[in-house]
Design a protein around this motif. Structure first.
Motif, mmCIF file in Angstrom:
data_model
loop_
_atom_site.group_PDB
_atom_site.id
_atom_site.type_symbol
_atom_site.label_atom_id
_atom_site.label_comp_id
_atom_site.label_asym_id
_atom_site.label_seq_id
_atom_site.Cartn_x
_atom_site.Cartn_y
_atom_site.Cartn_z
ATOM 1 N N PRO A 96 29.107 28.866 32.451
ATOM 2 C CA PRO A 96 29.613 29.200 33.786
ATOM 3 C C PRO A 96 29.404 30.667 34.133
ATOM 4 N N LEU A 97 29.368 30.926 35.424
ATOM 5 C CA LEU A 97 29.307 32.287 35.925
ATOM 6 C C LEU A 97 30.725 32.848 35.937
ATOM 7 N N LYS A 98 30.905 34.048 35.374
ATOM 8 C CA LYS A 98 32.231 34.655 35.300
ATOM 9 C C LYS A 98 32.391 35.693 36.402
ATOM 10 N N LEU A 99 33.466 35.548 37.171
ATOM 11 C CA LEU A 99 33.721 36.436 38.302
ATOM 12 C C LEU A 99 35.105 37.053 38.187
ATOM 13 N N LEU A 100 35.247 38.245 38.736
ATOM 14 C CA LEU A 100 36.541 38.927 38.755
ATOM 15 C C LEU A 100 36.784 39.464 40.153
ATOM 16 N N SER A 101 37.942 39.124 40.726
ATOM 17 C CA SER A 101 38.333 39.609 42.048
ATOM 18 C C SER A 101 39.535 40.525 41.880
ATOM 19 N N TRP A 102 39.468 41.723 42.506
ATOM 20 C CA TRP A 102 40.527 42.710 42.270
ATOM 21 C C TRP A 102 40.758 43.585 43.493
ATOM 22 N N ASN A 103 42.017 43.650 43.949
ATOM 23 C CA ASN A 103 42.430 44.665 44.907
ATOM 24 C C ASN A 103 42.723 45.908 44.085
ATOM 25 N N CYS A 104 41.784 46.870 44.140
ATOM 26 C CA CYS A 104 41.869 48.025 43.245
ATOM 27 C C CYS A 104 42.777 49.126 43.761
ATOM 28 N N ASP A 105 43.255 49.003 45.021
ATOM 29 C CA ASP A 105 44.157 50.008 45.587
ATOM 30 C C ASP A 105 43.546 51.411 45.452
ATOM 31 N N GLY A 106 42.252 51.490 45.776
ATOM 32 C CA GLY A 106 41.513 52.741 45.612
ATOM 33 C C GLY A 106 40.725 52.723 44.319
ATOM 34 N N ILE A 107 39.399 52.777 44.409
ATOM 35 C CA ILE A 107 38.556 52.636 43.213
ATOM 36 C C ILE A 107 38.267 53.963 42.533
ATOM 37 N N ALA A 108 38.358 55.085 43.245
ATOM 38 C CA ALA A 108 38.028 56.386 42.675
ATOM 39 C C ALA A 108 38.901 56.669 41.455
ATOM 40 N N GLY A 109 38.266 57.066 40.368
ATOM 41 C CA GLY A 109 38.971 57.392 39.133
ATOM 42 C C GLY A 109 39.262 56.194 38.235
ATOM 43 N N LYS A 110 38.940 54.993 38.691
ATOM 44 C CA LYS A 110 39.265 53.784 37.920
ATOM 45 C C LYS A 110 38.032 53.108 37.320
ATOM 46 N N MET A 111 36.856 53.655 37.576
ATOM 47 C CA MET A 111 35.637 53.006 37.114
ATOM 48 C C MET A 111 35.509 52.933 35.594
ATOM 49 N N PRO A 112 35.915 53.956 34.812
ATOM 50 C CA PRO A 112 35.778 53.839 33.352
ATOM 51 C C PRO A 112 36.561 52.658 32.770
ATOM 52 N N GLU A 113 37.806 52.492 33.184
ATOM 53 C CA GLU A 113 38.602 51.375 32.680
ATOM 54 C C GLU A 113 38.079 50.037 33.192
ATOM 55 N N LEU A 114 37.647 50.015 34.457
ATOM 56 C CA LEU A 114 37.081 48.789 35.009
ATOM 57 C C LEU A 114 35.806 48.409 34.262
ATOM 58 N N GLY A 153 32.906 39.968 29.847
ATOM 59 C CA GLY A 153 31.596 39.396 30.152
ATOM 60 C C GLY A 153 31.455 38.997 31.602
ATOM 61 N N ILE A 154 32.075 39.784 32.495
ATOM 62 C CA ILE A 154 32.039 39.481 33.923
ATOM 63 C C ILE A 154 30.639 39.722 34.483
ATOM 64 N N GLN A 155 30.171 38.780 35.311
ATOM 65 C CA GLN A 155 28.847 38.894 35.915
ATOM 66 C C GLN A 155 28.894 39.260 37.395
ATOM 67 N N VAL A 156 29.993 38.933 38.072
ATOM 68 C CA VAL A 156 30.141 39.276 39.489
ATOM 69 C C VAL A 156 31.546 39.836 39.689
ATOM 70 N N VAL A 204 47.115 42.434 40.572
ATOM 71 C CA VAL A 204 46.527 41.825 39.388
ATOM 72 C C VAL A 204 45.090 41.403 39.690
ATOM 73 N N ALA A 205 44.187 41.619 38.742
ATOM 74 C CA ALA A 205 42.814 41.134 38.875
ATOM 75 C C ALA A 205 42.770 39.666 38.477
ATOM 76 N N LEU A 206 41.988 38.866 39.218
ATOM 77 C CA LEU A 206 41.892 37.434 38.961
ATOM 78 C C LEU A 206 40.486 37.069 38.511
ATOM 79 N N GLU A 207 40.390 36.483 37.327
ATOM 80 C CA GLU A 207 39.107 35.995 36.818
ATOM 81 C C GLU A 207 38.979 34.512 37.116
ATOM 82 N N PHE A 208 37.796 34.086 37.571
ATOM 83 C CA PHE A 208 37.553 32.660 37.741
ATOM 84 C C PHE A 208 36.098 32.359 37.430
ATOM 85 N N HIS A 209 35.825 31.100 37.155
ATOM 86 C CA HIS A 209 34.505 30.686 36.679
ATOM 87 C C HIS A 209 33.881 29.680 37.626
ATOM 88 N N LEU A 210 32.559 29.770 37.760
ATOM 89 C CA LEU A 210 31.782 28.787 38.512
ATOM 90 C C LEU A 210 30.793 28.131 37.569
#
Length: 241
Positions: free
Chosen positions: A2-20, A28-31, A203-209
């Motif tokens: 399956p394709l692994k996807l993650l949807s997240w309201n990041c409440d501002g992405i600046a400064g959060k890219m290393p942890e993301l 193993g998220i692809q999208v 919360v980030a939500l992972e789902f699969h296709l």
């Protein structure tokens, strides 16, 4: 696989890219679908090994983005319609026709059934993932708001499923009541959804296709009665400001 996807309201992405980035690698998220990126026009969302599609309509108060791993072919869909007045949407299409859209609707704006109808009219297999700021007891919220009532009626009137977690997806920093704001709306009968913790009050939500057939991808232009959408070739990259 399956394709692994993650949807997240990041409440501002600046400064959060290393942890993301570390989370994406571990899972193993692809999208990746982001909303409320809250960036200036000069800020570029970059993740090694991913193509970025970024859209800002409501300035630094909103913003949606889709990041796709380089080995996943897709086409970007540019949606232009007067129906989507305030809702921010960025959509991509996979080779099997599945359309995936990252959606953000501000809590100050009312989402309409016309908007939802327009988005689901994009194709036969449409997935909307994001933050609709729609609360309803049917998905474990403490109260119903206008957006929740609209969404609930739309779900009941159409062949659409809402997928989310059993627990809240929004836990405010100010200690007010948690709620379920982040969901997926699909025409699929099943969609496995799993929560993950990242630095945000959402919360980030992972789902699969199911596995997608990548054959036959090429540049296409789509016209959906009132929509004018254009898509680039495989790996088409556009980081819009």
């Amino acid at each position: 696989m399956p394709l692994k996807l993650l949807s997240w309201n990041c409440d501002g992405i600046a400064g959060k890219m290393p942890e993301l980035s570390e989370t994406i690698k571990t899972l193993g998220i692809q999208v990746l679908m982001l909303n409320e990126t809250r960036t200036s026009a000069a800020y570029k969302i970059r993740l090694r090994g991913f193509q970025t599609e970024h859209l800002r309509i409501n300035g630094v108060n909103g913003g949606v983005a889709v990041l796709v791993r380089n080995d996943v072919p897709y086409n970007r869909m540019h949606i232009r319609t007067p129906i989507l007045k305030h809702t921010e949407v960025i959509a991509i299409q996979f080779a099997d026709g599945t359309i995936l859209a990252a959606v953000y609707n501000s809590p100050q704006k009312k989402i309409t059934s016309e908007e939802l109808n327009a988005l689901f009219s994009l194709g036969h297999k449409v997935i909307l993932a994001g933050d609709f700021n729609a609360t309803h007891a049917n998905w474990n919220c403490n109260k119903n708001n206008a957006n929740g009532n609209t969404l609930y009626k739309f779900i009941n009137d159409n062949n659409v499923m809402l997928h989310t977690t059993y627990g809240p997806t929004h836990v405010p920093h100010n200690g007010t009541t948690p709620n379920t704001l982040c969901t997926q709306l699909t025409g699929l009968p099943t969609c496995r959804t799993m929560p993950h913790t990242l630095p945000s009050d959402h919360v980030a939500l992972e789902f699969h296709l199911g596995e997608l057939d990548a054959r036959g991808m090429s540049r296409r232009v789509y016209d959906y009665g009132g929509f004018t959408t254009t898509a680039g070739p495989i790996g088409y990259h556009s980081d819009r400001s």
